[in-house]
Design an enzyme around this catalytic site. Structure first.
Site, short mmCIF file in Angstrom:
data_model
loop_
_atom_site.label_atom_id
_atom_site.label_comp_id
_atom_site.label_asym_id
_atom_site.label_seq_id
_atom_site.Cartn_x
_atom_site.Cartn_y
_atom_site.Cartn_z
N SER A 43 0.80 -1.02 0.38
CA SER A 43 0.14 0.20 0.12
C SER A 43 0.87 1.70 -0.03
O SER A 43 2.21 1.34 -0.23
CB SER A 43 -0.84 -0.49 1.24
OG SER A 43 -0.11 0.58 2.17
N LYS A 44 0.56 1.95 -0.51
CA LYS A 44 0.85 3.94 -0.16
C LYS A 44 0.88 3.38 1.19
O LYS A 44 2.54 4.09 1.38
CB LYS A 44 0.32 4.61 -0.55
CG LYS A 44 0.40 6.43 -0.52
CD LYS A 44 -0.34 6.85 -1.22
CE LYS A 44 0.27 8.53 -0.25
NZ LYS A 44 1.27 8.87 -0.13
N ARG A 45 1.21 3.15 2.22
CA ARG A 45 1.33 3.18 3.67
C ARG A 45 2.89 2.40 3.39
O ARG A 45 3.63 2.99 4.09
CB ARG A 45 0.20 3.72 4.58
CG ARG A 45 0.08 3.80 5.63
CD ARG A 45 -0.90 3.92 6.72
NE ARG A 45 -2.06 3.80 5.88
CZ ARG A 45 -3.00 2.27 6.33
NH1 ARG A 45 -2.50 2.10 7.76
NH2 ARG A 45 -3.87 2.17 5.60
N ASP B 135 5.62 4.62 2.37
CA ASP B 135 5.90 5.94 3.54
C ASP B 135 6.65 5.79 4.58
O ASP B 135 7.37 6.10 4.95
CB ASP B 135 4.57 6.68 3.83
CG ASP B 135 3.31 7.67 2.63
OD1 ASP B 135 4.09 8.14 1.73
OD2 ASP B 135 2.12 7.59 2.82
#
Ligand code: GLU
Length: 502
Positions: free
Chosen positions: A260-262, A265
């Site tokens: 995921s994008k998380r 990050d």
């Protein structure tokens, strides 16, 4: 495979920036098409107006361009089967929805969202299907007069697919083999909504794949649950279904679950091909391009996430991939997103670039630091330090001392390497260098080493102090290569400054 021309499509929905998993889907479609001399289509699936994000379509096209995934037909290119944006194909879908209605394979349903909600809270696991549809408000439970009257009153409705229960539905998947499910677990999916006069994904997707003569549907695993419904829709239209291939998921680099994008990050890597600025919040998400990845490296990295050539070969150009790719060699299980490997690929592809090319890419970085050096000098620097970098911008960290003299001298190194006799020895060394006219690495090395031997100095001590004076830190390539690039005058000036300041 039949002798029909291979035609594949990449069919993203413009709901935001293209995720790196979507890029891999596009890549596999492209490789498959090119291997078979086929066509790669770009279709924009924008029937969900609620989730439409401005700029997303341009972003998708720019990403594919940057990566060298060429579109033969579709949005941005045109072609004989257009329009290729689903929002521009309303009339086409309407015709096919009516065809299903007339054949009794679909029906009109008037249940309001509130009514559906009420049923869901009354009945656990409520499903709109053969067992419940007669108790709902639709064209099967109501009389024709009632239905006509409701429509005439302007009541909103949806069209639902009438799924026959208790039937085995087989999806033939090139990667997964035969996947069989029982139709009773499927609900009567909504195919069309009168409110926006648009079809849902399922209907639009099937109609377009058929009309655009798509032979292979290659897409992410998340669409596998929809495939049985799609098989039934093809059957309802009496069309031949394309071949299906559902690609493995991209998984988190650590632990389980979907990337995921998380994760990006949290662990510090991009999950988008290009930088993206959210049009609503202004939030910026990093991209591979802006992070300094070469498109060839990203392609190579992604190609091996879910597929392998069956050999040890890891460095594969787009042409290699086109020749070697096969859906049969795609794995069923998810592929861990090993972003460190992505850096490794970038390192490899940087080494493959010519010094001249790398110098051209490095010049803007130098300019940012206020350095305007000759191309010739930059090329020499690049040749000496490229081995040490994964990204072009790291050439600065590894080679800034070629352009600016050290302002500070690394304290720890000074303590360890700058001896009581160093100033005197460095002054002597400056004199030795001064007398050399042929200032080449080989010649300077020979003369300096002869001087060290003659004086019976300690080679290591001299060279360490020398490096500290020229570089400021215990790093960098061979000293005699460095001083040739910075030149005699600068070398002597740096020696003198070190003697004065340290
Ligand atoms: N519009 C779907 C998506 O966003 C397409 C899925 C498919 O390829 O059928 O991925």
């Amino acid at each position: 495979m039949s002798d029909k021309k291979v035609r594949v499509r990449f069919a993203p929905s413009p709901t935001g920036p293209l995720h790196i998993g979507g890029v891999r889907t596009a890549l596999y479609n492209y490789l498959f098409a090119k291997q078979h001399g086929g066509d790669m289509l770009l279709r924009i699936e924008d029937t969900d107006s609620q989730r439409f994000v401005p700029g997303a379509e341009d972003y998708i096209i720019e990403s594919l361009n940057w990566l060298g995934i060429k579109i033969d037909e579709g949005v941005g290119v045109g072609g004989p089967f257009g329009p290729y944006r689903q929002s521009e194909r309303r009339d086409i879908y309407k015709k096919y929805v009516n065809q299903l209605l007339e054949a009794g394979k679909a029906y009109i349903a008037f249940d309001t969202p509130a009514e559906l909600e009420a049923r869901r809270s009354d009945v656990a696991n409520f499903q709109y299907d053969a067992s419940t549809r007669m108790s709902m408000r639709n064209s099967l439970s109501l009389s024709k007069e009632e239905v006509d009257a409701l429509i005439a009153q302007g009541e909103q409705y949806v069209v639902r697919f009438r799924i026959e229960p208790n039937e085995d539905v087989v999806v033939n998947d090139v990667i997964r083999g035969e996947v069989t499910i029982n139709s009773s677990i499927l609900d009567d999916k909504v195919l069309y909504k009168s409110a926006d006069e648009l079809p849902t994904y399922h209907l639009a997707n099937i109609v377009d794949d058929h009309l655009m003569e798509i032979t292979h549907v290659i897409r992410g695993e998340e669409w596998l649950p929809s495939a049985p419904l799609h098989v039934l829709l093809y059957r309802a239209f009496e069309w031949t279904a394309p071949e299906f291939a559902h690609l493995p998921l991209l998984l988190k680099p650590d632990g389980n679950g979907k990337l995921s994008k998380r994760d990006g990050d949290r662990l510090g890597f991009p999950v988008f091909p290009l930088e993206w600025t959210d049009p609503k919040t202004g939030a910026i998400s990093s991209g591979y391009r802006e992070s300094g990845y070469l498109p060839e490296a990203v392609i190579n990295f992604l190609a091996l996430l879910g597929w392998n050539p069956g050999t040890d070969q890891e460095i594969l150009s787009m042409d290699d991939l086109i020749h070697q790719f096969s859906l049969e060699r795609c794995s069923k299980s998810g592929a861990k997103f090993d972003y460190e490997k992505g850096k490794w690929f970038n390192h490899k592809y940087i080494q493959m670039k010519s010094d001249a090319e790398l110098a051209r890419m490095f010049m803007p970085v130098l300019a940012e630091h206020g350095i305007h050096a000759s191309e010739e000098k930059v090329e020499k620097v690049v040749a000496l330090v490229k081995e040490r970098v994964n990204f072009v911008k790291e050439l600065w960290d590894q080679g800034s001392f070629f352009f600016v003299a050290p302002q500070l001298y690394d304290e720890k190194t000074v303590k360890k390497r700058w001896k009581a006799e160093s100033p005197e020895q460095m002054a002597e060394l400056a004199g030795v260098l001064e007398s050399i006219t042929d200032f080449t690495p080989h010649n300077t090395e020979e003369i300096v080493k002869a001087w060290i031997a003659e004086k019976e100095y300690h080679l290591g001590n001299i060279m360490n102090a020398f490096r500290l004076a020229i570089v400021g830190e215990p790093k960098g390539p061979h000293m005699f290569d460095i001083i040739t690039v910075i030149g005699k005058a600068e070398t002597i000036a740096r020696l003198k400054r070190a003697i004065e300041t340290i």
